[in-house]
Design an enzyme around this catalytic site. Structure first.
Site, short mmCIF file in Angstrom:
data_model
loop_
_atom_site.label_atom_id
_atom_site.label_comp_id
_atom_site.label_asym_id
_atom_site.label_seq_id
_atom_site.Cartn_x
_atom_site.Cartn_y
_atom_site.Cartn_z
N ARG A 226 12.74 -14.22 -22.01
CA ARG A 226 12.03 -12.78 -21.96
C ARG A 226 10.58 -13.31 -22.30
O ARG A 226 10.92 -14.51 -22.41
CB ARG A 226 12.80 -12.69 -23.88
CG ARG A 226 13.84 -12.68 -23.92
CD ARG A 226 14.52 -12.70 -25.23
NE ARG A 226 15.53 -11.56 -25.47
CZ ARG A 226 17.43 -12.17 -25.42
NH1 ARG A 226 16.82 -13.53 -25.33
NH2 ARG A 226 17.84 -11.52 -25.58
N LYS B 206 16.04 -15.07 -28.52
CA LYS B 206 16.49 -13.80 -29.55
C LYS B 206 17.81 -14.32 -30.52
O LYS B 206 18.56 -14.89 -29.60
CB LYS B 206 16.75 -13.31 -28.91
CG LYS B 206 16.95 -12.04 -28.71
CD LYS B 206 16.81 -10.11 -28.81
CE LYS B 206 17.47 -8.59 -29.85
NZ LYS B 206 17.08 -7.91 -28.60
N HIS C 127 8.63 -7.00 -19.60
CA HIS C 127 9.84 -6.30 -19.53
C HIS C 127 11.01 -5.97 -18.52
O HIS C 127 12.18 -6.50 -18.01
CB HIS C 127 10.33 -5.57 -21.06
CG HIS C 127 12.00 -5.99 -21.82
ND1 HIS C 127 12.64 -7.11 -22.15
CD2 HIS C 127 12.67 -4.83 -22.11
CE1 HIS C 127 13.71 -6.75 -22.18
NE2 HIS C 127 13.84 -5.39 -22.36
N ARG D 86 11.99 -8.39 -16.50
CA ARG D 86 13.57 -8.98 -16.70
C ARG D 86 14.29 -7.82 -16.32
O ARG D 86 15.73 -8.64 -16.28
CB ARG D 86 13.43 -9.02 -18.32
CG ARG D 86 14.30 -9.24 -18.95
CD ARG D 86 14.20 -9.86 -20.41
NE ARG D 86 15.01 -9.65 -20.78
CZ ARG D 86 16.40 -10.46 -21.15
NH1 ARG D 86 16.85 -12.15 -20.89
NH2 ARG D 86 17.38 -10.22 -22.24
N HIS E 209 22.72 -12.27 -23.93
CA HIS E 209 22.60 -11.50 -24.45
C HIS E 209 24.50 -11.67 -24.84
O HIS E 209 25.01 -12.72 -24.46
CB HIS E 209 22.96 -9.53 -23.58
CG HIS E 209 22.57 -9.29 -22.62
ND1 HIS E 209 22.18 -8.28 -21.93
CD2 HIS E 209 20.77 -9.03 -23.33
CE1 HIS E 209 20.93 -7.54 -21.61
NE2 HIS E 209 20.13 -8.01 -22.27
N TYR F 158 22.59 -2.07 -20.28
CA TYR F 158 21.17 -2.15 -19.46
C TYR F 158 21.83 -1.95 -17.59
O TYR F 158 20.74 -1.36 -17.47
CB TYR F 158 21.31 -3.83 -19.65
CG TYR F 158 20.01 -5.46 -19.36
CD1 TYR F 158 19.65 -4.92 -20.38
CD2 TYR F 158 19.86 -5.23 -18.40
CE1 TYR F 158 18.18 -5.49 -20.88
CE2 TYR F 158 18.52 -5.92 -18.65
CZ TYR F 158 17.77 -6.01 -19.28
OH TYR F 158 16.35 -6.46 -19.88
#
Length: 308
Positions: free
Chosen positions: A153, A178, A252, A255, A278, A287
């Protein structure tokens, strides 16, 4: 005590706990912004009761909608508020959850403007775009290769330290990504090559310091500072536009390119989930559906045509 006064007091306790326990810097900042925003709404309405009610939440939703934000942004705001009140109820600051299930709008499918496979291949050729300043272009190329080839990220890239890079085992350690979770990602050869080239240009600053911030800029006082997400986006957008003429591509989106390249090369969803960090496999599945909507028909055709 008014609803705002109580909320503000509980919010400060929550943020102090989150900052020291589990939240990544980026996640912490999102919570701080949304909770402060909700608090401002409570303060403006100046309710004399202590508890936050569902009606107050509806007033906040109305205020957010008036800013013409997307349905997904509104959903993100309410999801953060819901998580805050879950914590507050568990710690007995509040007794009832004011965010009801139907308060959150459904998630809208986002149409992404992504790089094509040919554009990705052109960028991965490694050629510095025309009219680029050599000093910054070396850094910018390292950024682009890290994003595409590792799938990290933007916030994770900007928080990288020299000691997070493992040139022996060809991996990068993401510390508190994250959700406060750490993981290791691959460090492919070309990404290593261009990062090493950048480090050589910054050798006097980094000089083998494990804790040295890898990427940043000098302010007017000569202090080395992290980049803001906005500055980073502008740099990436300019680099990609000069490379392949594709505008409005940010960190992003690169990514996403990583996930697209992995999936089209038959890398399994479980591995892609691990690479992207994730926590929920369903997030990875959605995704991929957004990235490769045409892949399902091709996959089904290949399976049955092989038996024809």
């Amino acid at each position: 005590m008014t609803s705002y006064e109580k909320f503000n007091k509980v919010m400060q306790t929550f943020l102090k706990t989150s900052e020291t326990v589990s939240k990544s810097k980026d996640t912490y900042e999102k919570y701080r912004i949304v909770l402060t925003d909700f608090g401002a709404c409570l303060k403006a309405n100046d309710e004399q009761r202590e508890d936050v009610t569902s009606l107050m939440v509806l007033e906040y939703k109305k205020a957010v909608k008036s800013r013409n934000v997307s349905s997904n942004t509104e959903r993100d705001y309410l999801t953060i508020l819901h998580a805050f009140f879950v914590w507050a109820i568990e710690h007995k600051f509040y007794t009832e959850q004011p965010i009801l299930a139907h308060d959150k709008p459904g998630k809208e499918k986002v149409e992404y403007d992504l790089l094509s496979n040919n554009e990705i291949n052109t960028v991965l050729g490694g050629k510095i775009p025309r009219y680029s300043a050599q000093a910054t272009a070396v850094r910018n190329r390292a950024w682009v290769f890290l994003l595409i080839q590792t799938g990290i990220r933007t916030s994770e890239l900007l928080n990288l330290r020299y000691g997070d890079l493992d040139f022996t085992n060809n991996s990068i350690r993401i510390v508190k990504g994250k959700g406060g979770k750490s993981r290791s990602v691959g460090f492919p050869a070309m990404a290593r090559r261009f990062v090493e080239e950048y480090i050589e240009s910054e050798n006097s600053r980094i000089c083998g310091d494990e804790n040295a911030l890898l990427f940043g800029h000098y302010d007017k006082k000569g202090n080395f500072k992290p980049f803001t997400r906005q500055n980073f986006y502008q740099v990436i957008r300019s680099y990609i536009r000069r490379s392949v003429g594709h505008d409005k591509i940010g960190g992003h989106d690169l990514r996403h390119s990583n996930a697209s390249v992995l999936f089209t090369n038959n890398v399994g969803l479980a591995t892609i989930q691990q690479v992207l960090g994730h926590s929920n496999p369903e997030t990875t599945r959605i995704y991929i559906e957004n990235l490769c909507p045409e892949s399902a028909p091709a996959t089904v055709n290949a399976v049955f045509d092989a038996r024809a």
